[in-house]
Write an enzyme that holds these catalytic residues in place. Structure first.
Site, PDB file in Angstrom:
ATOM      1  N   HIS A   1      -9.811   1.075   4.379  1.00  0.00           N
ATOM      2  CA  HIS A   1      -8.536   1.282   5.069  1.00  0.00           C
ATOM      3  C   HIS A   1      -8.751   2.237   6.247  1.00  0.00           C
ATOM      4  CE1 HIS A   1      -4.479   2.559   6.004  1.00  0.00           C
ATOM      5  NE2 HIS A   1      -4.108   1.403   5.482  1.00  0.00           N
TER       6      HIS A   1
ATOM      7  N   GLY B   1       2.692  -1.156   4.385  1.00  0.00           N
ATOM      8  CA  GLY B   1       2.703   0.265   4.023  1.00  0.00           C
ATOM      9  C   GLY B   1       4.131   0.758   3.850  1.00  0.00           C
ATOM     10  N   GLY B   2       4.669   1.393   4.876  1.00  0.00           N
ATOM     11  CA  GLY B   2       5.989   2.036   4.818  1.00  0.00           C
ATOM     12  C   GLY B   2       7.079   1.167   4.202  1.00  0.00           C
TER      13      GLY B   2
ATOM     14  N   ASN C   1       0.863  -1.180   0.000  1.00  0.00           N
ATOM     15  CA  ASN C   1       0.000   0.000   0.000  1.00  0.00           C
ATOM     16  C   ASN C   1       0.903   1.235   0.000  1.00  0.00           C
ATOM     17  OD1 ASN C   1      -1.819   2.028   0.463  1.00  0.00           O
ATOM     18  ND2 ASN C   1      -2.402   1.363   2.529  1.00  0.00           N
ATOM     19  N   TRP C   2       1.012   1.875  -1.169  1.00  0.00           N
ATOM     20  CA  TRP C   2       1.915   3.028  -1.281  1.00  0.00           C
ATOM     21  C   TRP C   2       1.320   4.311  -0.718  1.00  0.00           C
ATOM     22  CZ3 TRP C   2       4.274   2.543  -6.933  1.00  0.00           C
ATOM     23  CH2 TRP C   2       5.183   1.486  -6.940  1.00  0.00           C
ATOM     24  N   LYS C   3       0.034   4.283  -0.354  1.00  0.00           N
ATOM     25  CA  LYS C   3      -0.648   5.472   0.180  1.00  0.00           C
ATOM     26  C   LYS C   3      -0.415   6.666  -0.762  1.00  0.00           C
ATOM     27  CE  LYS C   3      -0.217   3.372   4.646  1.00  0.00           C
ATOM     28  NZ  LYS C   3      -0.326   3.484   6.074  1.00  0.00           N
TER      29      LYS C   3
ATOM     30  N   GLY D   1       1.811   2.361  10.795  1.00  0.00           N
ATOM     31  CA  GLY D   1       2.768   3.464  10.669  1.00  0.00           C
ATOM     32  C   GLY D   1       3.391   3.907  11.983  1.00  0.00           C
TER      33      GLY D   1
ATOM     34  N   GLU E   1      -7.140   4.649   7.379  1.00  0.00           N
ATOM     35  CA  GLU E   1      -6.955   6.086   7.122  1.00  0.00           C
ATOM     36  C   GLU E   1      -8.181   6.674   6.445  1.00  0.00           C
ATOM     37  OE1 GLU E   1      -3.188   5.485   5.249  1.00  0.00           O
ATOM     38  OE2 GLU E   1      -2.370   4.981   7.222  1.00  0.00           O
TER      39      GLU E   1
ATOM     40  N   GLU F   1      -5.925  -4.915  10.337  1.00  0.00           N
ATOM     41  CA  GLU F   1      -4.927  -3.877  10.571  1.00  0.00           C
ATOM     42  C   GLU F   1      -5.287  -3.095  11.836  1.00  0.00           C
ATOM     43  OE1 GLU F   1      -2.648  -2.800   6.764  1.00  0.00           O
ATOM     44  OE2 GLU F   1      -4.413  -1.552   6.846  1.00  0.00           O
TER      45      GLU F   1
ATOM     46  N   SER G   1       2.886  -2.034  10.528  1.00  0.00           N
ATOM     47  CA  SER G   1       4.323  -2.046  10.835  1.00  0.00           C
ATOM     48  C   SER G   1       5.005  -3.380  10.481  1.00  0.00           C
ATOM     49  CB  SER G   1       4.568  -1.662  12.296  1.00  0.00           C
ATOM     50  OG  SER G   1       4.134  -0.332  12.525  1.00  0.00           O
TER      51      SER G   1
HETATM   52  P1  PGA Z   1       2.419   0.357   7.736  1.00  0.00           P
HETATM   53  O1  PGA Z   1       1.003   0.565   7.009  1.00  0.00           O
HETATM   54  O2  PGA Z   1       3.007  -0.929   7.211  1.00  0.00           O
HETATM   55  O3  PGA Z   1       3.229   1.563   7.345  1.00  0.00           O
HETATM   56  O4  PGA Z   1       2.156   0.293   9.196  1.00  0.00           O
HETATM   57  C1  PGA Z   1       0.147  -0.519   6.741  1.00  0.00           C
HETATM   58  C2  PGA Z   1      -1.114  -0.030   6.063  1.00  0.00           C
HETATM   59  O5  PGA Z   1      -1.572   1.086   6.330  1.00  0.00           O
HETATM   60  O6  PGA Z   1      -1.712  -0.738   5.235  1.00  0.00           O
END
Ligand code: PGA
Length: 251
Positions: free
Chosen positions: A97, A236-237, A8-10, A176, A99, A170, A215
């Site tokens: 998601h 994500g990250g 997930n590149w956001k 994050g 966010e 999640e 994470s």
């Molecule tokens: P993260 O994000 O790996 O940076 O914690 C995961 C996500 O939001 O899907």
């Protein structure tokens, strides 16, 4: 069944960055994804097509949209339809998601509409669910997961291939933040999700994958992937750089 490793590149990467990340990833993998894995990259809408074109270098790589609107076209300023992302090469979509739920304010009802419309439009869907720290500390884990799951899957199109729908657990407090859920937390939450999925999906429940996200890093990926009811990861990250994402998908 292959485990899914999703990136997930956001809201990161322009077209040049997307192309160069995918080409580095291709080098790390010698152009080939391990047979036991399915890999999906979720870039921002603006680089879906560039990512799809660059992704042809990697055999079997799939591209997905981070969100879709539940209508095929119309007066919905700023929104993007399933057909539009399919035109750019996407075969998957993310819905719900955290966010989008907590920053943008999406309701369970909207997540359900997006999920069923995306599936009916021919996209495979990863639905994200998870509790906040406050909810966990108040002992509400079970209720939150059950509510979000039943709400999101209330109007599934029939007949449904159970492999086309994937759940990502999640925990909001692990996204994050560098705080990964413990193996105990992951096993407990995934068992709750599997139990509820049984009521929704029926006998084919084990064909529906449950991913963990929050994470995930090269250092913890293989341990998490070995746990009961964990059928993959949503990253994500650590998915933004080719070397760390390659280590995770080869874990
Ligand atoms: P993260 O994000 O790996 O940076 O914690 C995961 C996500 O939001 O899907």
């Amino acid at each position: 069944m292959q485990q899914i490793i999703a990136a997930n590149w956001k809201m990161f990467k322009n077209a040049t960055e997307a192309r160069s990340m995918i080409s580095e990833l291709s080098k790390e993998l010698n152009g080939k994804i391990p047979e036991n894995r399915k890999v999906i990259i979720f870039p921002p809408f603006t680089v879906l097509e560039a990512s799809f074109e660059a992704g042809k270098e990697i055999d079997g790589l799939c591209i997905g949209a981070q969100d879709v609107f539940p209508a095929q076209e119309g007066a919905y300023t700023g929104e993007i339809s399933p057909q539009m992302v399919k035109d750019c090469g996407a075969t998957w979509a993310l819905t719900g998601h955290s966010e989008r739920r907590h920053v943008i304010g999406e309701s369970d009802t909207l997540v359900a509409q997006k999920t069923s419309f995306a599936l009916a439009s021919g996209l495979d869907v990863i639905v994200c669910i998870g509790e906040t720290l406050e909810q966990r500390e108040a002992g509400e884990l079970y209720d939150v997961l059950a509510r979000q799951l039943h709400a999101a899957l209330v109007k599934l199109p029939t007949p449904l291939n159970p492999e086309c729908i994937v759940i990502a657990y999640e925990p909001v407090w692990a996204i994050g933040t560098g705080k990964t859920a413990s193996t105990y937390d992951i096993i407990e939450a995934h068992a709750i999700i599997r139990e509820h999925l049984k009521n929704i999906i029926g006998v084919s429940v084990f064909e529906t994958r449950i991913l963990y996200g929050g994470s995930v890093k090269p250092e913890n990926a293989s341990e998490i992937l070995s746990l009961d009811n964990v059928d993959g990861l949503l990253v994500g990250g650590a998915s933004l750089k080719a070397d760390s994402f390659a280590k995770i998908l080869l874990a």
